[in-house]
Design an enzyme around this catalytic site. Structure first.
Site, PDB file in Angstrom:
ATOM      1  CG  ASP A 129      22.896  27.425  53.677  1.00  0.00           C
ATOM      2  OD1 ASP A 129      23.337  26.612  52.944  1.00  0.00           O
ATOM      3  OD2 ASP A 129      23.330  27.852  54.890  1.00  0.00           O
ATOM      4  CG  ASP A 187      19.956  19.313  52.518  1.00  0.00           C
ATOM      5  OD1 ASP A 187      20.597  18.139  52.242  1.00  0.00           O
ATOM      6  OD2 ASP A 187      20.532  19.596  53.607  1.00  0.00           O
ATOM      7  CB  SER A 243      19.210  29.742  55.814  1.00  0.00           C
ATOM      8  OG  SER A 243      18.802  30.619  57.021  1.00  0.00           O
TER       9      SER A 243
END
Length: 284
Positions: free
Chosen positions: A82, A104, A50
């Site tokens: 991520d 994202d 992440s």
């Protein structure tokens, strides 16, 4: 073996009706635990980093550790970003050898999310890097990305179909009732929504925030088309609890290996348990 593309693992999982575990790493011991569990279960695995992990450990350390692990492993391993939130961050990971990235754009309006996703796909697909996107918002907190329970929005099946048609993304993270972080109660997944999405979308589906989701619910989600399941919080819990126990048992201990060794073993155990639930044991 060398790192593999995530899409290669998910395509096989979708055909075999199981899910590949995607486990977040933050340090060397967790990378070792993920690989040890995958080797023990003879399972394919995705190691995720992440934004927080990259900031903490450094992208060079994350990539070097995972590449070394993959080279020594007998099971296929993908290295995945991520919750990447910017094009620049995705490209940084691509330059350092990640085999998969997530962009994202779920906080953006639909068309902006599509545009950002396509920009990433155009930049990295020719490099053999797979791309995951997200539609709908997952509740809870993931590093510095916070979504309140009121703002958490489930994925609309029609929008999912449209999004995939417009992007041809390799994997799609959907919101059906899971949340990042520790749950206050037992999460209830919207399986009917998942089925509707699966009927409209052939792209591999991803379940985020899966730590704390009951085993039977995970199995049900996988049976309805989820091919990638993300686990982070459960690993942190097992790792920290074991380290704390070791320290409390001998508060004068100054050898970090005496704390991190048991923590690594505990993380390996929980990851193996998840791999079995996902049905990916023996699928390497």
């Amino acid at each position: 073996m060398a790192l593999v593309s995530m899409v290669e693992l998910l395509d096989k999982a979708q055909k075999g009706k199981y899910a590949v575990g995607a486990f977040n790493c933050n340090n060397m011991e967790i990378v070792q635990a993920i690989v040890a569990a995958a080797e023990a279960e003879k399972a394919p695995v995705i190691i995720q980093a992440s934004q927080g992990a990259i900031k903490y450990a450094g992208i060079e350390y994350i990539t070097t550790l995972t590449k070394l692990a993959a080279e020594k492993a007998s099971v296929p391993i993908a290295l995945h970003l991520d919750h990447g939130t910017s094009f620049a961050q995705v490209m940084q990971c691509a330059r350092h050898g990640f085999s998969s990235v997530m962009i994202d754009g779920s906080k953006h309006p639909l068309e902006d999310n599509i545009a950002l996703t396509n920009k990433v796909i155009e930049a990295v697909r020719h490099l053999g890097i797979s791309v995951e996107a997200e539609l709908g918002k997952i509740g809870g907190t993931e590093d510095d990305i916070t979504v309140s329970e009121r703002e958490a929005l489930f994925t609309d099946p029609e929008e999912a179909e449209y999004f995939v048609q417009k992007t041809q993304v390799d994997a799609l993270a959907i919101a059906i009732g899971t949340a990042h972080g520790q749950y206050k109660g037992t999460p209830k997944l919207d399986f009917d929504r998942l089925t509707q999405i699966r009927e409209r979308v052939s792209t591999p589906l991803v379940l985020h925030g899966s730590s704390g989701v009951p085993e039977d619910a995970l199995r049900e989600a996988i049976s309805r088309g989820v091919c990638k399941v993300n686990i982070d919080t459960n690993i942190r819990e097992a790792f920290v609890f074991a380290a704390r126990q070791a320290l409390e048992g001998n508060p004068k201990e100054i050898d970090p290996r005496k704390m991190l060794g048991p923590a690594r073993e505990a993380a390996t155990k929980i990851i193996q348990e998840k791999i079995r639930i996902f049905g990916s044991t023996g699928k390497a």
